[in-house]
Design a protein around this motif. Structure first.
Motif, PDB file in Angstrom:
ATOM      1  N   GLY A 179      -0.126  33.332  -8.102  1.00 26.62           N
ATOM      2  CA  GLY A 179       0.052  34.529  -8.917  1.00 26.62           C
ATOM      3  C   GLY A 179       0.173  34.246 -10.406  1.00 26.62           C
ATOM      4  O   GLY A 179      -0.026  33.115 -10.870  1.00 26.62           O
ATOM      5  N   ASN A 180       0.502  35.292 -11.146  1.00 28.41           N
ATOM      6  CA  ASN A 180       0.585  35.198 -12.609  1.00 28.41           C
ATOM      7  C   ASN A 180       1.842  34.432 -13.044  1.00 28.41           C
ATOM      8  O   ASN A 180       2.545  33.870 -12.205  1.00 28.41           O
ATOM      9  CB  ASN A 180       0.482  36.595 -13.229  1.00 28.41           C
ATOM     10  CG  ASN A 180       1.660  37.487 -12.841  1.00 28.41           C
ATOM     11  OD1 ASN A 180       2.760  37.005 -12.599  1.00 28.41           O
ATOM     12  ND2 ASN A 180       1.420  38.796 -12.790  1.00 28.41           N
ATOM     13  N   THR A 222      -5.531  33.084  -9.165  1.00 32.99           N
ATOM     14  CA  THR A 222      -5.709  34.469  -9.615  1.00 32.99           C
ATOM     15  C   THR A 222      -7.182  34.878  -9.659  1.00 32.99           C
ATOM     16  O   THR A 222      -7.518  35.914 -10.248  1.00 32.99           O
ATOM     17  CB  THR A 222      -5.067  34.688 -11.013  1.00 32.99           C
ATOM     18  OG1 THR A 222      -5.444  33.616 -11.870  1.00 32.99           O
ATOM     19  CG2 THR A 222      -3.553  34.735 -10.922  1.00 32.99           C
ATOM     20  N   THR A 240      -1.346  29.290 -11.718  1.00 36.23           N
ATOM     21  CA  THR A 240      -1.924  30.613 -11.995  1.00 36.23           C
ATOM     22  C   THR A 240      -3.453  30.523 -12.062  1.00 36.23           C
ATOM     23  O   THR A 240      -4.156  31.350 -11.478  1.00 36.23           O
ATOM     24  CB  THR A 240      -1.345  31.169 -13.315  1.00 36.23           C
ATOM     25  OG1 THR A 240       0.064  31.356 -13.143  1.00 36.23           O
ATOM     26  CG2 THR A 240      -1.974  32.496 -13.692  1.00 36.23           C
ATOM     27  N   VAL A 264      -2.651  36.825 -17.758  1.00 39.62           N
ATOM     28  CA  VAL A 264      -2.007  36.401 -16.496  1.00 39.62           C
ATOM     29  C   VAL A 264      -1.088  35.194 -16.686  1.00 39.62           C
ATOM     30  O   VAL A 264      -0.178  34.968 -15.894  1.00 39.62           O
ATOM     31  CB  VAL A 264      -3.016  36.073 -15.358  1.00 39.62           C
ATOM     32  CG1 VAL A 264      -3.771  37.310 -14.906  1.00 39.62           C
ATOM     33  CG2 VAL A 264      -3.949  34.945 -15.730  1.00 39.62           C
TER      34      VAL A 264
END
Ligand SMILES: *[C@@H]1O[C@H](CO)[C@@H](O)[C@H](O)[C@H]1NC(C)=O
Ligand SMILES: *[C@@H]1O[C@H](CO)[C@@H](O)[C@H](O)[C@H]1NC(C)=O
Ligand SMILES: *[C@@H]1O[C@H](CO)[C@@H](O)[C@H](O)[C@H]1NC(C)=O
Ligand SMILES: *[C@@H]1O[C@H](CO)[C@@H](O)[C@H](O)[C@H]1NC(C)=O
Ligand SMILES: *[C@@H]1O[C@H](CO)[C@@H](O)[C@H](O)[C@H]1NC(C)=O
Ligand SMILES: *[C@@H]1O[C@H](CO)[C@@H](O)[C@H](O)[C@H]1NC(C)=O
Ligand SMILES: [Cu+2]
Length: 540
Positions: free
Chosen positions: A517-518, A375, A371, A384
């Motif tokens: 991504g998160n 991000t 992450t 996140v």
């Protein structure tokens, strides 16, 4: 000293020692084990053997472990106490720095040895190391601070008959009756146990000075160690060389290590008892007990045993905050304060959890390192990483002070990945000033600190190691029950200096775990499918 693996010479030199690549090929697989001769069970070994081999390296080496997972469960390897500076992705912490090695796959950990002293390697998948996947890791400097004749590992371990996953399920049961059904470990010394003194004996030669490297690799509980009629001189704690401290006994929590010098008697006509007792303190609601264990210090197979009815070992332990490190380093100041209250309670999922500040830890789907790398500017937003990973964002080179207030009935050993911390204060939670201990000018540094019940400890570190680092209780089952948080240190620095090894992302993909991504693998703050909680039934 045991030589493990193949030593290949390279041209790099570190200090006066020629640096090497120490290459180990490890097949991680199930083996049938019977450490006390009475309780055969399935364990986890390496290359068909258990215990796994001790690993010895020299300062400046590169330790390369090619690990192949032949289990039916995910696994990983964590080099406990190593900073992994610049190699966060080799820290082995599943959910924080990797997805784990799925069954049938492999991962090559490539680790720069920049520290010396006593460490260990263990699985970092929940309580899995308690099935046997742990081994000493000793790093030798070109020149030791203290002189001694022989080096001897004394690995202490409260071992269970039952498999770790089964105990995890019991402790996370929604039924109280199931949770408190008692189970007790038994002591292993260097992976052997039982009442046969021959299996756990330590052999001494008259006149020699031994460096005993004590380490506690249990799942739970405190261990204490002492030898009848022999003083010990503490010289190293968690990789920090210290000014000699004479003691009759040592207490170590899970994850902690200490080297002591013991000078053998000048005659071989008497053998002695050593003690390695376990305090069980894992299960709430179950009476705690001291489980005594006796072993033999053998000078000669024919010598008589001195076993006095009154022990000469005194169990008044010194405080680690009173130790004086050999390398004098000024402690950091305080730019960020992280107060943490530790409690055990029943949560709204009807399970018992442990937590910092009533926020129990649950592993994210996407490792927090992934992450942080994917991000962009949002890597600075704690959200996140997911509420349940308890992310604490640190700025580059920020000075951090953690204050741990233990309101629980148990003692807990807290371990910080990626750093050593300076111990600056210890005290009682009722703030009784007579119970307060302050560090000297150059505080003691270690990587795992015990905080007894109803007491607090204040530790500091400088955020000079960009990466994702867990800070968790090292009692395996307390970690599983949620006593952990995630430091996200210098997120932009991580992003612009880190490239994940392709094997790591491949191991994620094999498990259908997103590699960007998160915490859920989604974009930005889209975490609607990841409800916060569980929360304690009272107090949040
Ligand atoms: C490592 O695992 C991958 C699949 O995950 C496989 O393609 C590769 O051949 C394996 N390599 C070794 C040396 O075992
Ligand atoms: C190891 O640590 C655990 C938990 O911190 C403790 O209960 C146990 O007594 C320790 N064992 C030794 C031999 O110090
Ligand atoms: C040592 O003596 C104690 C009693 O004083 C006894 O309980 C214990 O079993 C003895 N240990 C050995 C190894 O003989
Ligand atoms: C990590 O490496 C950087 C750059 O060499 C150094 O400044 C920092 O002190 C190191 N941190 C740790 C924890 O070793
Ligand atoms: C990485 O990011 C940090 C923080 O934004 C910045 O100070 C540093 O110069 C960057 N380094 C590179 C190599 O881009
Ligand atoms: C956590 O809950 C307890 C009650 O169980 C409460 O006393 C305490 O203030 C709470 N702590 C935090 C940091 O929210
Ligand atoms: Cu650890």
């Amino acid at each position: 000293m045991k030589l493990t693996g193949v030593y290949l010479l390279s041209f790099a030199a570190f200090g006066s020692v020629l640096a090497k690549r120490v290459h180990l090929d490890w097949n991680i697989e199930y083996v049938q084990i019977n450490p006390d001769g009475e309780n055969s069970r399935r364990g986890i070994g390496i290359n068909g053997k258990w215990p796994p081999p001790e690993v010895h390296v020299n300062l400046g080496d590169t330790l390369v472990i090619h690990a192949t997972n032949r289990l039916q469960e995910v696994t990983s390897l964590h080099t406990h106490g190593f900073f992994q500076n610049g190699t966060n992705y080799y820290d082995g912490a599943i959910g924080a720095t990797e997805c784990g090695i799925p069954p049938g796959s492999n991962f090559t950990y490539e680790i720069n040895v920049v520290q010396t002293g006593t460490y260990w390697i263990h699985s970092h998948n929940k309580a899995q190391w308690l099935d046997g996947l742990r081994t000493p890791l000793i790093s030798h400097p070109p020149k030791e601070v203290y002189k001694y004749d022989e080096d001897m590992v004394v690995m202490l371990e409260a071992f269970y008959h039952r498999e770790a996953a089964e105990i995890e399920d019991q402790l996370l049961s929604t039924s109280e009756a199931t949770r408190v059904s008692p189970f007790h470990p038994y002591m292993l010394v260097n992976s052997a146990g039982g009442s046969d003194l021959q299996k756990t004996k330590l052999k001494f030669t008259p006149g020699k000075t031994y460096r005993l490297r004590l380490m506690n690799v249990s799942g739970t509980g405190m261990v204490r160690f002492g030898i009848e009629d022999h003083d010990m001189r503490v010289i190293e704690v968690d990789g920090t060389d210290v000014e000699e401290k004479v003691t009759s006994s040592m207490q170590l929590s899970v994850g902690q290590r200490a080297s002591v010098l013991v000078t053998a008697k000048s005659r071989a006509d008497t053998n002695y008892i050593y003690h390695a007792d376990i305090f069980t303190d894992i299960q709430a609601g179950v009476a705690r007990a001291t489980l005594p264990f006796e072993g033999l210090v053998e000078y000669s197979p024919t010598a008589h045993l001195k076993n006095a009815s009154v022990s000469t070992v005194s169990w008044d332990f010194f405080q680690d905050i009173d130790l004086v490190p050999i390398d004098k380093v000024d402690p950091p100041g305080v730019q960020k304060w992280v107060p943490l209250e530790v409690r055990t309670s029943i949560y709204d999922d009807q399970r018992e959890h442990l937590a910092y500040n009533n926020r129990t830890f649950v592993r994210p789907k996407v490792p927090s390192l992934v992450t942080a790398l994917t991000t962009g500017y949002q890597a600075y937003y704690p959200d996140v990483y997911g509420f349940k990973t308890y992310p604490v964002i640190l700025d580059t080179h920020e000075d951090v002070e953690i204050a741990i207030f233990n309101y629980d009935v148990n003692s807990h050993p807290f371990h910080l990945h990626g750093h050593q911390f300076f111990i600056v204060i210890r005290g009682a939670t009722n703030k009784d000033p007579t119970k307060r201990l302050l560090a000297g000018k150059y505080p003691m540094r270690r990587d795992t600190i015990t905080v007894p019940p109803l007491s607090y400890a204040v530790v500091r570190f400088r955020a000079d190691n960009p990466g994702v680092w867990l800070f968790h209780c090292h009692m395996a089952y307390h970690d599983v029950q949620g006593l952990s948080l995630t430091f996200i240190e210098a997120p932009y620095m991580i992003a612009n200096s880190t490239k994940l090894p392709p094997q790591l992302t491949n191991n994620c993909k094999l498990q259908d775990i997103p590699v960007s991504g998160n915490a859920l693998g989604k974009i930005g703050l889209d975490l609607a499918d990841d409800p916060r909680g569980p929360f304690p039934l009272t107090g949040f």
